[in-house]
Each structure stands twice: as structure tokens, then as C-alpha cells.
Motif scaffolding. Sequence first.
Motif, PDB file in Angstrom:
ATOM      1  N   SER A   1      -0.689  -1.430   4.619  1.00  0.00           N
ATOM      2  CA  SER A   1      -1.746  -0.432   4.744  1.00  0.00           C
ATOM      3  C   SER A   1      -2.453  -0.292   3.398  1.00  0.00           C
ATOM      4  O   SER A   1      -2.390   0.753   2.750  1.00  0.00           O
ATOM      5  CB  SER A   1      -1.188   0.907   5.214  1.00  0.00           C
ATOM      6  N   ALA A   2      -3.109  -1.363   2.984  1.00  0.00           N
ATOM      7  CA  ALA A   2      -3.805  -1.361   1.695  1.00  0.00           C
ATOM      8  C   ALA A   2      -5.256  -1.792   1.862  1.00  0.00           C
ATOM      9  O   ALA A   2      -5.876  -2.255   0.910  1.00  0.00           O
ATOM     10  CB  ALA A   2      -3.065  -2.270   0.726  1.00  0.00           C
TER      11      ALA A   2
ATOM     12  N   VAL B   1      -7.304  -6.606   1.407  1.00  0.00           N
ATOM     13  CA  VAL B   1      -5.944  -6.945   0.963  1.00  0.00           C
ATOM     14  C   VAL B   1      -5.190  -7.628   2.111  1.00  0.00           C
ATOM     15  O   VAL B   1      -4.523  -8.653   1.914  1.00  0.00           O
ATOM     16  CB  VAL B   1      -5.192  -5.671   0.484  1.00  0.00           C
TER      17      VAL B   1
ATOM     18  N   ALA C   1       1.979  -2.146  -4.341  1.00  0.00           N
ATOM     19  CA  ALA C   1       0.645  -1.534  -4.448  1.00  0.00           C
ATOM     20  C   ALA C   1      -0.130  -2.330  -5.486  1.00  0.00           C
ATOM     21  O   ALA C   1       0.273  -3.444  -5.851  1.00  0.00           O
ATOM     22  CB  ALA C   1       0.760  -0.056  -4.812  1.00  0.00           C
ATOM     23  N   SER C   2      -1.219  -1.763  -5.971  1.00  0.00           N
ATOM     24  CA  SER C   2      -2.005  -2.487  -6.967  1.00  0.00           C
ATOM     25  C   SER C   2      -1.343  -2.361  -8.347  1.00  0.00           C
ATOM     26  O   SER C   2      -0.420  -1.554  -8.524  1.00  0.00           O
ATOM     27  CB  SER C   2      -3.423  -1.923  -7.019  1.00  0.00           C
TER      28      SER C   2
ATOM     29  N   GLY D   1       0.844  -1.196   0.000  1.00  0.00           N
ATOM     30  CA  GLY D   1       0.000   0.000   0.000  1.00  0.00           C
ATOM     31  C   GLY D   1       0.875   1.240   0.000  1.00  0.00           C
ATOM     32  O   GLY D   1       0.506   2.297   0.512  1.00  0.00           O
ATOM     33  N   ALA D   2       2.073   1.095  -0.607  1.00  0.00           N
ATOM     34  CA  ALA D   2       3.108   2.136  -0.535  1.00  0.00           C
ATOM     35  C   ALA D   2       2.680   3.457  -1.162  1.00  0.00           C
ATOM     36  O   ALA D   2       3.204   4.513  -0.811  1.00  0.00           O
ATOM     37  CB  ALA D   2       4.387   1.644  -1.216  1.00  0.00           C
ATOM     38  N   THR D   3       1.729   3.419  -2.093  1.00  0.00           N
ATOM     39  CA  THR D   3       1.318   4.650  -2.780  1.00  0.00           C
ATOM     40  C   THR D   3       0.221   5.404  -2.027  1.00  0.00           C
ATOM     41  O   THR D   3      -0.160   6.500  -2.435  1.00  0.00           O
ATOM     42  CB  THR D   3       0.801   4.315  -4.194  1.00  0.00           C
ATOM     43  N   GLY D   4      -0.306   4.816  -0.956  1.00  0.00           N
ATOM     44  CA  GLY D   4      -1.398   5.458  -0.206  1.00  0.00           C
ATOM     45  C   GLY D   4      -0.888   6.470   0.797  1.00  0.00           C
ATOM     46  O   GLY D   4       0.320   6.648   0.981  1.00  0.00           O
ATOM     47  N   ALA D   5      -1.836   7.142   1.457  1.00  0.00           N
ATOM     48  CA  ALA D   5      -1.475   8.185   2.424  1.00  0.00           C
ATOM     49  C   ALA D   5      -0.627   7.597   3.562  1.00  0.00           C
ATOM     50  O   ALA D   5       0.412   8.143   3.930  1.00  0.00           O
ATOM     51  CB  ALA D   5      -2.744   8.845   2.976  1.00  0.00           C
TER      52      ALA D   5
ATOM     53  N   GLY E   1      -8.069   8.378   3.512  1.00  0.00           N
ATOM     54  CA  GLY E   1      -7.147   8.119   2.396  1.00  0.00           C
ATOM     55  C   GLY E   1      -6.938   9.366   1.555  1.00  0.00           C
ATOM     56  O   GLY E   1      -7.590  10.394   1.762  1.00  0.00           O
ATOM     57  N   LYS E   2      -6.044   9.217   0.621  1.00  0.00           N
ATOM     58  CA  LYS E   2      -5.649  10.322  -0.250  1.00  0.00           C
ATOM     59  C   LYS E   2      -6.844  10.943  -0.980  1.00  0.00           C
ATOM     60  O   LYS E   2      -6.930  12.151  -1.149  1.00  0.00           O
ATOM     61  CB  LYS E   2      -4.695   9.775  -1.304  1.00  0.00           C
ATOM     62  N   LYS E   3      -7.761  10.078  -1.405  1.00  0.00           N
ATOM     63  CA  LYS E   3      -8.892  10.565  -2.217  1.00  0.00           C
ATOM     64  C   LYS E   3      -9.775  11.513  -1.406  1.00  0.00           C
ATOM     65  O   LYS E   3     -10.384  12.425  -1.967  1.00  0.00           O
ATOM     66  CB  LYS E   3      -9.708   9.387  -2.759  1.00  0.00           C
TER      67      LYS E   3
ATOM     68  N   LEU F   1       1.510  -5.987  -5.808  1.00  0.00           N
ATOM     69  CA  LEU F   1       1.386  -6.906  -4.675  1.00  0.00           C
ATOM     70  C   LEU F   1       0.863  -8.241  -5.189  1.00  0.00           C
ATOM     71  O   LEU F   1      -0.200  -8.309  -5.813  1.00  0.00           O
ATOM     72  CB  LEU F   1       0.404  -6.294  -3.660  1.00  0.00           C
TER      73      LEU F   1
ATOM     74  N   SER G   1      -0.482   1.001 -10.020  1.00  0.00           N
ATOM     75  CA  SER G   1       0.672   1.845  -9.671  1.00  0.00           C
ATOM     76  C   SER G   1       1.983   1.355 -10.267  1.00  0.00           C
ATOM     77  O   SER G   1       3.028   1.970 -10.032  1.00  0.00           O
ATOM     78  CB  SER G   1       0.810   1.914  -8.151  1.00  0.00           C
TER      79      SER G   1
HETATM   80  P1  A2P Z   1      -2.885   1.924  -5.579  1.00  0.00           P
HETATM   81  O1  A2P Z   1      -2.339   3.306  -5.398  1.00  0.00           O
HETATM   82  O2  A2P Z   1      -2.129   1.149  -6.609  1.00  0.00           O
HETATM   83  O3  A2P Z   1      -4.374   1.876  -5.747  1.00  0.00           O
HETATM   84  P2  A2P Z   1      -5.261   5.136   0.466  1.00  0.00           P
HETATM   85  O4  A2P Z   1      -5.729   4.555   1.771  1.00  0.00           O
HETATM   86  O5  A2P Z   1      -4.488   6.404   0.636  1.00  0.00           O
HETATM   87  O6  A2P Z   1      -6.355   5.259  -0.542  1.00  0.00           O
HETATM   88  O7  A2P Z   1      -4.215   4.047  -0.147  1.00  0.00           O
HETATM   89  C1  A2P Z   1      -4.531   2.697  -0.352  1.00  0.00           C
HETATM   90  C2  A2P Z   1      -3.264   1.918  -0.730  1.00  0.00           C
HETATM   91  O8  A2P Z   1      -3.614   0.530  -0.887  1.00  0.00           O
HETATM   92  C3  A2P Z   1      -2.675   2.341  -2.060  1.00  0.00           C
HETATM   93  O9  A2P Z   1      -1.272   2.175  -2.026  1.00  0.00           O
HETATM   94  C4  A2P Z   1      -3.293   1.337  -3.035  1.00  0.00           C
HETATM   95  O10 A2P Z   1      -2.539   1.126  -4.210  1.00  0.00           O
HETATM   96  C5  A2P Z   1      -3.261   0.085  -2.195  1.00  0.00           C
HETATM   97  N1  A2P Z   1      -4.221  -0.902  -2.672  1.00  0.00           N
HETATM   98  C6  A2P Z   1      -5.567  -0.792  -2.740  1.00  0.00           C
HETATM   99  N2  A2P Z   1      -6.120  -1.923  -3.248  1.00  0.00           N
HETATM  100  C7  A2P Z   1      -5.092  -2.769  -3.505  1.00  0.00           C
HETATM  101  C8  A2P Z   1      -4.990  -4.096  -4.051  1.00  0.00           C
HETATM  102  N3  A2P Z   1      -6.067  -4.776  -4.406  1.00  0.00           N
HETATM  103  N4  A2P Z   1      -3.749  -4.652  -4.166  1.00  0.00           N
HETATM  104  C9  A2P Z   1      -2.667  -3.959  -3.790  1.00  0.00           C
HETATM  105  N5  A2P Z   1      -2.693  -2.713  -3.276  1.00  0.00           N
HETATM  106  C10 A2P Z   1      -3.883  -2.117  -3.135  1.00  0.00           C
END
Ligand code: A2P
Length: 338
Positions: free
Chosen positions: A71-72, A76, A36-37, A9-13, A161-163, A57, A40
Motif C-alpha cells: 500500500s505505497a 511503487v 517504506a521509502s 508502505g508500512a508507515t502509511g495510513a 492518506g495520513k497527510k 523498499l 522512513s
Molecule cells: P514514507 O512514509 O517513507 O513516505 P499514505 O498513503 O498514508 O500517505 O502512505 C504512503 C506509504 O507509501 C508510506 O508508507 C510511504 O512511505 C510509502 N511510500 C511512498 N512512496 C514510496 C516509495 N517511493 N518507496 C517506498 N515507499 C513509498
Amino acid sequence: RSYRVAVAGATGAVGNMMIRVLEERGFPVEDLTLLASSRSVGRELTFRGRSIPVRELREDSFKGIDLALFSAGASVSRKFAPLAARDGCVVVDNSSAFRMDPKIPLVVPEVNAHALESHPGIIANPNCSTIQMVVALKPIQDAVGIRRIVVTTFQAVSGTGKKAVDELEAQVRDLAEGRQPRCKVYPYPIAFNCLPHIGAFLDNGYTEEEMKMVNETRKIFEDPQIRVCATTVRVPVYYGHSESVAVETRKPISVEEVRNLLERAPGVTVVDRPKENAYPMPIHAAGKDDTFVGRIRRDESVENGLALWVVSDNIRKGAATNAVQIAEVLVERGWLGF
Ligand code: A2P
């Protein structure tokens, strides 16, 4: 020694902040894997000045990894954390997936690091609102016992989250420029509003977030008797949760004693000079790792009552910093790595 670490979940907040906190605290990272997904893949994030590609991932992502910070989201975590643990990786999971599992420790290092002594490869990071509350209440619980807590939260949008951070910003702009605010993340505008609604509503009339505060507080304090009534509210703040906390203690304690205990408590900074307008606020707590406590006073409506105001950065102590602190305890005690 140093460790092979992954952030899922490295790209999330929170995931992003986990990378920053590993860096800031000098965690002994030999190699960092960012997951991440598939959306990303192709992105790169920096760690210690180096660019690291984000990978998808997958089930086999954790082979040879010592520590994974997740943190995804809960689904997940439910799917991938057990696979990671099976591969010998220790998972610190920021989602709600495993928090109430009796085999899984739910840890705030200042409060119950001892719970890390036995774990099945997964350790749960508590809910952000619970973390800052138990950090502030631990010294009181130890000194005189807590019978009951009535808490109302004022929670920042970054917790969603970021959104949600983007949605608040867009709505402020929309409203300032005379347009209808667009709502995608929350059912109503969050700009210039308060939503007494965090997580789904349950049959008892409380929300999931409120019941997390009830159940997680009991588990972390190892005190199923403690009574908690929570009202959790989303407010138009970017970073930093605030909480109005009323506590009924088992034995009497003076406000002075509480202030002294909190001034010595790990992870707590007391900001409590109301006559000088000094009290904790999210604009000051954001970007810091401590839990800030102020407005310490008697709750005069009950015999052994106290009232406090507790503020902390929900993405840091409420999530990323707490997860890294858990990993630091594992390192200190020699419980990490093959
Ligand atoms: P991605 O950026 O590729 O969607 P936040 O809580 O800020 O919205 O971040 C959620 C994090 O969890 C993001 O890094 C997102 O990646 C990751 N994520 C969400 N769904 C999945 C999934 N099915 N597999 C892997 N990572 C996920």
C-alpha cells in the motif's frame, strides 16, 4: 505453519492498519518485514509488542518472503510488485495499478473468493468504495440480479492518506481560530466543505474514483452488463465512507427479503430501526471490520427499485482488512508459501 510477511508502505495510513489487522486476526506471521521509502529508515513500528525497524523498499526486498501486502501507491506497485512476484512472493496490492488487468484477480472474499484459484503472483484489492458496496449488494445480486446502480459516496479524508487527515485537522483549527485554512492536499478546504472530486477528471466528465466504482463492480460481479452511475464526494470525516445506493433489480424482491438476506450475509451488519434513530454512521463504523447497512427501503421511482445506506471503515474493510482476508483465504486453501 507460519509465513514470512512484508508490508510495503508500512508507515502509511493503510500500511499501519495492515500491521494492526495482522496482529488482531492472529495471522500466522513467522517474521514481519516493514518497508517504506528511504525517508522512513530509522523509524520503528510495533508488532505483537515487538519493535521492528522500517527498511527501505528495494528491488531485492522480497527474497524469501511468502506474502507481501502493498500500500505505497500505484507507481511503487507497478515497479516492485512484479519483482516480488518473480521472487516467488504472493502480492496483495491495495493500489489501482493492476485492478483492471484481466490476468489479475480483483477480490472481496465475501463476494468472489473463487477468483483466487488462479493468479500470477499478484492479487488486487479493490477500491475502498467498491468493496463496501459489493459486500452489501452481493446477496441482492445473487437473489434477483442487479440491472443498475446509482451511487453517491461520502468519503473520509483518510482514504487520501495520513497527510489528508492532518490537513483536515489543521484546517478545523485554522478556521476556529480565525485564520485562512491552508490547502496542500486538496484544491479547496475540506473542513466544513464537500468536494465532488476524487481522483482526476476524465474526458467523460466522471472522475477516476467514479469510474473505478463502475469498472471494478463489473469485474468483481463478473457481470459486464451491470450499469453503474457514481458520484464520489470527499467529506470532512476522518474514518469511514458512507454511500447512498439506489439499485434496480432484474426481478422483484421485497424490502423484508432484502433485510433478511443482508442479516445473514457475511461481513454485513444491518442497523435499520429508523424510528429509534438507528442507522449506520461513520462514527460507529470506524474501527470495525463489518459493512453496515441501513435505511433499507423501496426506490419508488422505478419498478424494481431499492435504496440503501452503506457505511464501512475505509482503512479497514476498504483496504487493510480486505487485504488480510484475501491472505487468509490463500492460507486456508494451502496456496501460500514455497
Ligand atoms: P514514507 O512514509 O517513507 O513516505 P499514505 O498513503 O498514508 O500517505 O502512505 C504512503 C506509504 O507509501 C508510506 O508508507 C510511504 O512511505 C510509502 N511510500 C511512498 N512512496 C514510496 C516509495 N517511493 N518507496 C517506498 N515507499 C513509498
